[in-house]
Design an enzyme around this catalytic site. Structure first.
Site: not given
Ligand code: NOJ
Length: 565
Positions: A215, A269
């Site tokens: 993310d 790893e």
């Molecule tokens: C990106 C994610 O895809 C989204 O759904 C989220 O709100 C934000 N990052 C924060 O983690």
């Protein structure tokens, strides 16, 4: 990764000799709350996904990417994690998780988890501990004093539109949150934080996961001095407030690349794993996260199509060429039309062009990522305020940015709640049309679902489509045409984005292998008339029976009944 068969004008147009699973495969994203509810409480769960493992195999996808499944107060529906090493009680237990991994692996399907390293939940024990300035974990988050006049430490704005700092006492300081205040940013300058996330990755890699989708990877590199962001000169009040400033100091700094390399080192790893990264940046910036030595993400997500404002042949061709032009030599491309953060593709382009976009995504060079339910052509759901149990924090920026409508339950059958759950689903269905279900479409050889399967199968059988190089070819007005080529054969793809018919040539010895309109040109025809919004793949007939080295077998077509689902 070997580079062989330099078939293109430029060295980077290589064709992998021994493609990895993530190069030749198709990734399918599942939003766990919404795939299938086995426990009967209206919320999807891991046992529900396991029930549908045969459907996933029948579809022909190669890997599942699960949005977060960890314990979370659900301020941002799972992207606010309160424990990196357990399962959200709504989704099941670690035993359910192990059973899901086994069920997918038995079917040759890989499992990719979401990793959220930029922030935790404010309910994570680390955050409670860090509120004590004397604690060893105080420096695990970004705490700062206010400015001399008592105002926030800098002018940064969160992605959900409000100032990115919240004051808490104790410790009598401000903490940074790039998203909701319930999602405090971890301090990635602290090596202990880095180690803690690396260990969380190993916890899941040891349990057999095949990789991560990371993310907001580009947010891991912030200006060490936390300087103010400059104003965005292009901002106007029709744009969301989060774009008022140019986010030059709050993200995408050089440290993000060091951190990407450290995550990749953990992935490496373990044999044969993949690192995918969310990268909502212009393609020229996004591709830098492959790493100068291809030692960062294997696939920084390419959002060019997810953000495309108009679907014309010229616009799509321009995006594809621009991405191909900036992709570093040896880097593997990827494409997606959207995910859980973008409006559903059927609602963006209208039902008449959905089939065309299936063909686009499944014929471009690079790994396609597919969002669950798009194989049925599901539209956005309408979510009345009374059904909003977990409001999307992004909706504060405007109802058009509310992401709940894209996260509605998968539609399986004509039965109650479309077979998603015995109880009332946590979100309403996107459609009550019985044809908008797996059951309604699997028997219909002309359905969007069966077009998806045919495209998947053809991609697997045709090395040029699965891993071949790309070249734009001349096309009539309104049509986007390209060739995919491989030492084992070539195909041409013609996509008519216009309303009116257009003619394309069929070279000698070739034929229409697949059309979105479900028709074939007569044998030995020299020309094909594409209808409005029709796409066609043209190649040699014998290419149909091939197989891409290493790809897992698919069931025979036409086979319209998944073993379950
Ligand atoms: C990106 C994610 O895809 C989204 O759904 C989220 O709100 C934000 N990052 C924060 O983690």
């Amino acid at each position: 990764m070997e580079r062989t068969s330099r078939t293109g004008e430029r060295g980077k147009l290589w064709v992998p000799d021994e493609p990895t699973w993530w190069q030749r495969g198709i990734v399918y994203q599942i939003y766990p709350r919404s795939f299938r509810d086995a426990s009967g409480d209206g919320v999807g769960d891991l046992a529900g996904i396991r029930e549908k493992a045969d459907y996933l195999a029948w579809l022909g996808i190669d890997a599942v990417w699960l949005s977060p499944i960890y314990p979370s107060p659900d301020v941002d529906l799972g992207y606010d994690i309160s424990d990196y090493r357990d399962i959200h009680p709504a989704f099941g237990t670690l035993e359910d998780f192990d059973a899901l991994v086994a069920a997918l692996h038995e079917r040759g399907i890989k499992l990719i988890l979401d990793l959220v390293p930029n922030h935790t939940s404010d309910q994570h024990p680390w955050f409670f501990e860090s509120r004590d300035p004397e604690s060893a974990r105080h420096d695990w988050y970004v705490w700062r004093e206010g400015r001399p006049d008592g105002s926030r430490p800098n002018n940064w704005v969160s992605y959900f539109g409000e100032p990115a700092w919240r004051y808490l006492d104790p410790p009598g300081k401000w903490y940074l949150h790039s998203f909701d205040p319930g999602q405090p940013d971890l301090n990635w300058d602290n090596p202990q934080v880095q180690e803690a996330i690396h260990d969380a990755m190993r916890f899941w890699l040891d349990r057999g996961v095949d990789g991560f989708r990371v993310d907001v990877l580009w947010l891991l590199g912030k200006d060490p001095e936390l300087r103010d962001n400059p104003p965005n000169p292009d901002w106007h009040d029709a744009l969301p407030s989060r774009l008022m400033l140019n986010r030059v100091h709050s993200e995408d700094g050089p440290d993000a690349h060091d951190r990407a390399r450290s995550l990749r080192a953990v992935i490496d790893e373990y044999p044969d794993r993949v690192m995918i990264a969310e990268m909502v940046l212009p393609p020229a910036r996004a591709v830098t996260y492959h790493g100068a030595d291809l030692d960062e993400a294997h696939m920084p997500h390419n959002f060019a199509l997810a953000e495309l404002p108009e679907w014309t042949a010229d616009a799509v061709r321009a995006e594809v060429e621009a991405y191909e032009a900036v992709l570093p030599e040896g880097a593997w491309p990827n494409w997606l039309l959207g995910d859980h953060d973008f409006p559903r593709i059927a609602s963006r382009v209208g039902p008449e062009r959905v089939r065309l976009l299936h063909m686009l995504l499944l014929t471009l060079r690079g790994t396609p990522t597919w969002y669950y339910g798009d194989e049925l052509g599901l539209p956005n759901a309408v979510v009345p305020p009374s059904k909003v149990g977990f409001p999307d924090p992004q909706a504060a920026l405007g109802t058009e940015l509310d992401r709940l409508p894209v996260r509605s339950p998968m539609q399986w059958s004509r039965g109650p709640n479309a077979g998603f759950s015995e109880a009332e689903p946590w979100l309403p269905l996107a459609s009550d049309n019985p044809a908008m279900t797996v059951e309604g479409q699997r028997q219909d050889s002309d359905s969007v679902l069966n077009l998806f399967r045919s495209l998947v199968r053809l991609r697997k059988e045709t090395p040029a489509l699965a891993v071949g190089a790309y070249r734009t070819v001349p096309a009539p007005d309104g049509v986007f045409s390209f060739e995919r080529y491989h030492p084992d054969g070539r195909v041409q793809v013609h996509l008519n984005f216009g309303e009116g018919p257009r003619e394309v040539e069929i070279p000698e010895d070739q034929e229409v292998v697949l059309s979105t309109a479900g028709k074939a040109a007569p044998p030995r025809a020299e020309r094909l008339e594409l209808r409005g919004h029709e796409g066609a793949i043209i190649g040699r007939p014998e290419q149909r029976g091939g197989k891409v080295k290493g790809s897992r077998p698919t069931g025979p077509l036409p086979s319209t009944v998944p073993p379950s689902g």
